[in-house]
Design a protein around this motif. Structure first.
Motif, PDB file in Angstrom:
ATOM      1  N   MET A 184      -0.043   7.571  -6.337  1.00  0.00           N
ATOM      2  CA  MET A 184      -0.577   8.797  -6.950  1.00  0.00           C
ATOM      3  C   MET A 184      -0.705   9.921  -5.948  1.00  0.00           C
ATOM      4  SD  MET A 184      -3.560   7.016  -9.154  1.00  0.00           S
ATOM      5  CE  MET A 184      -3.138   5.509 -10.015  1.00  0.00           C
ATOM      6  N   TYR A 185      -0.308  11.107  -6.396  1.00  0.00           N
ATOM      7  CA  TYR A 185      -0.336  12.299  -5.567  1.00  0.00           C
ATOM      8  C   TYR A 185      -0.952  13.440  -6.371  1.00  0.00           C
ATOM      9  CZ  TYR A 185       3.326   9.669  -3.136  1.00  0.00           C
ATOM     10  OH  TYR A 185       4.038   8.695  -2.488  1.00  0.00           O
ATOM     11  N   LEU A 186      -1.863  14.175  -5.764  1.00  0.00           N
ATOM     12  CA  LEU A 186      -2.447  15.366  -6.375  1.00  0.00           C
ATOM     13  C   LEU A 186      -2.069  16.570  -5.532  1.00  0.00           C
ATOM     14  CD1 LEU A 186      -4.357  16.927  -8.314  1.00  0.00           C
ATOM     15  CD2 LEU A 186      -6.258  16.259  -6.790  1.00  0.00           C
ATOM     16  N   PHE A 187      -1.417  17.540  -6.181  1.00  0.00           N
ATOM     17  CA  PHE A 187      -1.003  18.774  -5.530  1.00  0.00           C
ATOM     18  C   PHE A 187      -1.805  19.935  -6.110  1.00  0.00           C
ATOM     19  CE2 PHE A 187       2.510  15.832  -5.305  1.00  0.00           C
ATOM     20  CZ  PHE A 187       2.962  15.971  -4.010  1.00  0.00           C
ATOM     21  N   PRO A 229       0.824  -1.216   0.000  1.00  0.00           N
ATOM     22  CA  PRO A 229       0.000   0.000   0.000  1.00  0.00           C
ATOM     23  C   PRO A 229       0.856   1.264   0.000  1.00  0.00           C
ATOM     24  CG  PRO A 229       0.168  -0.843   2.222  1.00  0.00           C
ATOM     25  CD  PRO A 229       0.941  -1.803   1.337  1.00  0.00           C
ATOM     26  N   SER A 230       0.233   2.381  -0.374  1.00  0.00           N
ATOM     27  CA  SER A 230       0.879   3.696  -0.278  1.00  0.00           C
ATOM     28  C   SER A 230       1.244   3.994   1.171  1.00  0.00           C
ATOM     29  CB  SER A 230      -0.073   4.799  -0.739  1.00  0.00           C
ATOM     30  OG  SER A 230      -0.466   4.637  -2.054  1.00  0.00           O
ATOM     31  N   ASN A 231       2.239   4.832   1.355  1.00  0.00           N
ATOM     32  CA  ASN A 231       2.620   5.276   2.701  1.00  0.00           C
ATOM     33  C   ASN A 231       1.790   6.457   3.180  1.00  0.00           C
ATOM     34  OD1 ASN A 231       4.623   3.374   3.202  1.00  0.00           O
ATOM     35  ND2 ASN A 231       6.181   4.587   2.166  1.00  0.00           N
ATOM     36  N   MET A 232       1.060   7.111   2.278  1.00  0.00           N
ATOM     37  CA  MET A 232       0.152   8.206   2.622  1.00  0.00           C
ATOM     38  C   MET A 232       0.885   9.408   3.223  1.00  0.00           C
ATOM     39  SD  MET A 232      -2.549   6.829   1.383  1.00  0.00           S
ATOM     40  CE  MET A 232      -4.039   7.655   1.911  1.00  0.00           C
ATOM     41  N   ILE A 281     -10.384  11.523   4.151  1.00  0.00           N
ATOM     42  CA  ILE A 281     -10.479  10.059   4.205  1.00  0.00           C
ATOM     43  C   ILE A 281     -10.164   9.551   2.801  1.00  0.00           C
ATOM     44  CG2 ILE A 281     -11.969   8.077   4.643  1.00  0.00           C
ATOM     45  CD1 ILE A 281     -13.583   9.978   6.518  1.00  0.00           C
ATOM     46  N   GLN A 282      -8.951   9.032   2.649  1.00  0.00           N
ATOM     47  CA  GLN A 282      -8.454   8.615   1.342  1.00  0.00           C
ATOM     48  C   GLN A 282      -7.870   7.218   1.457  1.00  0.00           C
ATOM     49  OE1 GLN A 282      -5.776  11.821   0.194  1.00  0.00           O
ATOM     50  NE2 GLN A 282      -7.391  13.338   0.386  1.00  0.00           N
ATOM     51  N   LYS A 283      -8.212   6.364   0.489  1.00  0.00           N
ATOM     52  CA  LYS A 283      -7.731   4.983   0.500  1.00  0.00           C
ATOM     53  C   LYS A 283      -6.363   4.906  -0.163  1.00  0.00           C
ATOM     54  CE  LYS A 283     -12.313   2.928  -0.058  1.00  0.00           C
ATOM     55  NZ  LYS A 283     -13.126   2.095  -0.972  1.00  0.00           N
ATOM     56  N   PRO A 284      -5.426   4.193   0.464  1.00  0.00           N
ATOM     57  CA  PRO A 284      -4.117   4.060  -0.162  1.00  0.00           C
ATOM     58  C   PRO A 284      -4.190   3.296  -1.482  1.00  0.00           C
ATOM     59  CG  PRO A 284      -4.232   2.762   1.860  1.00  0.00           C
ATOM     60  CD  PRO A 284      -5.521   3.488   1.727  1.00  0.00           C
ATOM     61  N   SER A 285      -3.299   3.662  -2.373  1.00  0.00           N
ATOM     62  CA  SER A 285      -3.136   2.874  -3.591  1.00  0.00           C
ATOM     63  C   SER A 285      -2.530   1.532  -3.191  1.00  0.00           C
ATOM     64  CB  SER A 285      -2.206   3.610  -4.563  1.00  0.00           C
ATOM     65  OG  SER A 285      -2.156   2.954  -5.794  1.00  0.00           O
ATOM     66  N   MET A 286      -2.680   0.552  -4.043  1.00  0.00           N
ATOM     67  CA  MET A 286      -2.083  -0.767  -3.813  1.00  0.00           C
ATOM     68  C   MET A 286      -1.416  -1.202  -5.106  1.00  0.00           C
ATOM     69  SD  MET A 286      -3.038  -1.740  -0.689  1.00  0.00           S
ATOM     70  CE  MET A 286      -2.998  -3.508  -0.615  1.00  0.00           C
ATOM     71  N   GLY A 287      -0.262  -1.790  -4.982  1.00  0.00           N
ATOM     72  CA  GLY A 287       0.428  -2.275  -6.166  1.00  0.00           C
ATOM     73  C   GLY A 287       1.709  -2.972  -5.798  1.00  0.00           C
ATOM     74  N   CYS A 288       2.565  -3.140  -6.787  1.00  0.00           N
ATOM     75  CA  CYS A 288       3.869  -3.755  -6.557  1.00  0.00           C
ATOM     76  C   CYS A 288       4.743  -2.770  -5.784  1.00  0.00           C
ATOM     77  CB  CYS A 288       4.551  -4.066  -7.885  1.00  0.00           C
ATOM     78  SG  CYS A 288       3.610  -5.192  -8.934  1.00  0.00           S
ATOM     79  N   LEU A 297       0.065  19.159  -1.143  1.00  0.00           N
ATOM     80  CA  LEU A 297      -0.613  17.880  -1.330  1.00  0.00           C
ATOM     81  C   LEU A 297      -2.056  17.940  -0.834  1.00  0.00           C
ATOM     82  CD1 LEU A 297      -0.221  14.886  -2.205  1.00  0.00           C
ATOM     83  CD2 LEU A 297       0.347  14.404   0.179  1.00  0.00           C
ATOM     84  N   VAL A 298      -2.999  17.582  -1.720  1.00  0.00           N
ATOM     85  CA  VAL A 298      -4.415  17.560  -1.352  1.00  0.00           C
ATOM     86  C   VAL A 298      -5.014  16.156  -1.467  1.00  0.00           C
ATOM     87  CG1 VAL A 298      -4.808  19.989  -1.905  1.00  0.00           C
ATOM     88  CG2 VAL A 298      -5.152  18.257  -3.682  1.00  0.00           C
ATOM     89  N   TYR A 299      -4.344  15.265  -2.193  1.00  0.00           N
ATOM     90  CA  TYR A 299      -4.840  13.888  -2.322  1.00  0.00           C
ATOM     91  C   TYR A 299      -3.654  12.969  -2.570  1.00  0.00           C
ATOM     92  CZ  TYR A 299      -7.168   9.692  -3.956  1.00  0.00           C
ATOM     93  OH  TYR A 299      -7.574   8.389  -4.077  1.00  0.00           O
ATOM     94  N   ARG A 300      -3.700  11.822  -1.916  1.00  0.00           N
ATOM     95  CA  ARG A 300      -2.765  10.744  -2.208  1.00  0.00           C
ATOM     96  C   ARG A 300      -3.540   9.471  -1.967  1.00  0.00           C
ATOM     97  NH1 ARG A 300      -4.405  10.953   2.601  1.00  0.00           N
ATOM     98  NH2 ARG A 300      -3.016  11.084   4.366  1.00  0.00           N
ATOM     99  N   GLY A 301      -3.400   8.554  -2.903  1.00  0.00           N
ATOM    100  CA  GLY A 301      -4.142   7.321  -2.731  1.00  0.00           C
ATOM    101  C   GLY A 301      -4.442   6.640  -4.039  1.00  0.00           C
ATOM    102  N   GLN A 302      -5.512   5.888  -4.013  1.00  0.00           N
ATOM    103  CA  GLN A 302      -5.836   5.022  -5.144  1.00  0.00           C
ATOM    104  C   GLN A 302      -6.551   5.752  -6.273  1.00  0.00           C
ATOM    105  OE1 GLN A 302      -8.374   1.894  -3.683  1.00  0.00           O
ATOM    106  NE2 GLN A 302     -10.172   3.182  -3.624  1.00  0.00           N
ATOM    107  N   LEU A 303      -6.461   5.155  -7.439  1.00  0.00           N
ATOM    108  CA  LEU A 303      -7.222   5.613  -8.604  1.00  0.00           C
ATOM    109  C   LEU A 303      -8.697   5.282  -8.382  1.00  0.00           C
ATOM    110  CD1 LEU A 303      -6.966   6.770 -11.517  1.00  0.00           C
ATOM    111  CD2 LEU A 303      -6.751   4.417 -12.301  1.00  0.00           C
ATOM    112  N   ASP A 304      -8.951   4.040  -7.984  1.00  0.00           N
ATOM    113  CA  ASP A 304     -10.294   3.534  -7.653  1.00  0.00           C
ATOM    114  C   ASP A 304     -10.122   2.168  -7.009  1.00  0.00           C
ATOM    115  OD1 ASP A 304      -9.981   1.603  -9.764  1.00  0.00           O
ATOM    116  OD2 ASP A 304     -10.887   2.972 -11.193  1.00  0.00           O
ATOM    117  N   ASP A 305     -11.219   1.439  -6.806  1.00  0.00           N
ATOM    118  CA  ASP A 305     -11.166   0.126  -6.146  1.00  0.00           C
ATOM    119  C   ASP A 305     -10.782  -1.023  -7.077  1.00  0.00           C
ATOM    120  OD1 ASP A 305     -11.872   0.956  -3.553  1.00  0.00           O
ATOM    121  OD2 ASP A 305     -14.011   0.905  -4.040  1.00  0.00           O
TER     122      ASP A 305
END
Length: 184
Positions: free
Chosen positions: A125-128, A5-8, A172-179, A134-142
């Protein structure tokens, strides 16, 4: 390849500056030259990760949609290319062309940029905002490879839409998940 998961990174963090080689143009690019008028999305991706491969088509579509609204997109690969040669810059250039990336695809050879952003996985993913806060960090979707959930980009798109409309972005933002990023 461990599911990670992302470190957020804390919201409000100012985007760490960088000067990296763009594998598409073969030019060194600075964050200040790439930031968008209304915001900037920084994506940590790579060539071989099945999670990135899964979202690639939608990343291109979302970037094309929001670039017209003053949101800049920048992709960075920080993987160790000695142990993962498929992520080398010349292959990055091939993937960018194949996927029709409408954004730079930068190579973070030293991995200092990934560490500065506390990136952990691909995709991360990070949105500035326009001031690079930074205003968003996390997943694209589920959606994940094989989970049969549709690829919509709803989480990232909602964050960008709220940013553009000056509406609050949920903390309340869900972490991204990946390799996991392949560290040296």
């Amino acid at each position: 390849m461990a599911l990670t998961p992302s470190n957020m990174l804390p919201l409000g963090t100012i985007a760490p500056d960088f000067n990296l080689m763009d594998t598409i143009s073969d030019q060194r690019l600075f964050l200040n030259d790439l930031k968008g008028e209304n915001g900037t999305v920084i994506l940590f991706i790579c060539n071989h990760c099945p999670y990135v491969i899964h979202v690639n088509p939608l990343l291109t579509k979302i970037a094309l949609e929001y670039q017209q609204k003053g949101i800049s997109f920048v992709a960075i690969s920080s993987n160790d290319i000695e142990n993962y040669p498929q992520d080398a810059p010349h292959y990055m250039k091939q993937v960018a062309k194949k996927e029709h990336y409408p954004f730079p695809y930068l190579f973070d050879e030293t991995q200092k940029v990934a560490k500065a952003y506390d990136a952990a996985c691909t995709p991360d993913m990070y949105l500035f905002d326009k001031n690079l806060a930074l205003v968003y960090r996390g997943q694209l979707d589920d959606s994940r490879p094989g989970n049969k959930k549709p690829l919509t980009g709803v989480d990232l798109k909602n964050a960008i839409d709220n940013l553009l409309s000056n509406r609050p972005i949920s903390s309340i933002q869900k972490p991204s998940m990946g390799c996991n990023i392949k560290w040296k």
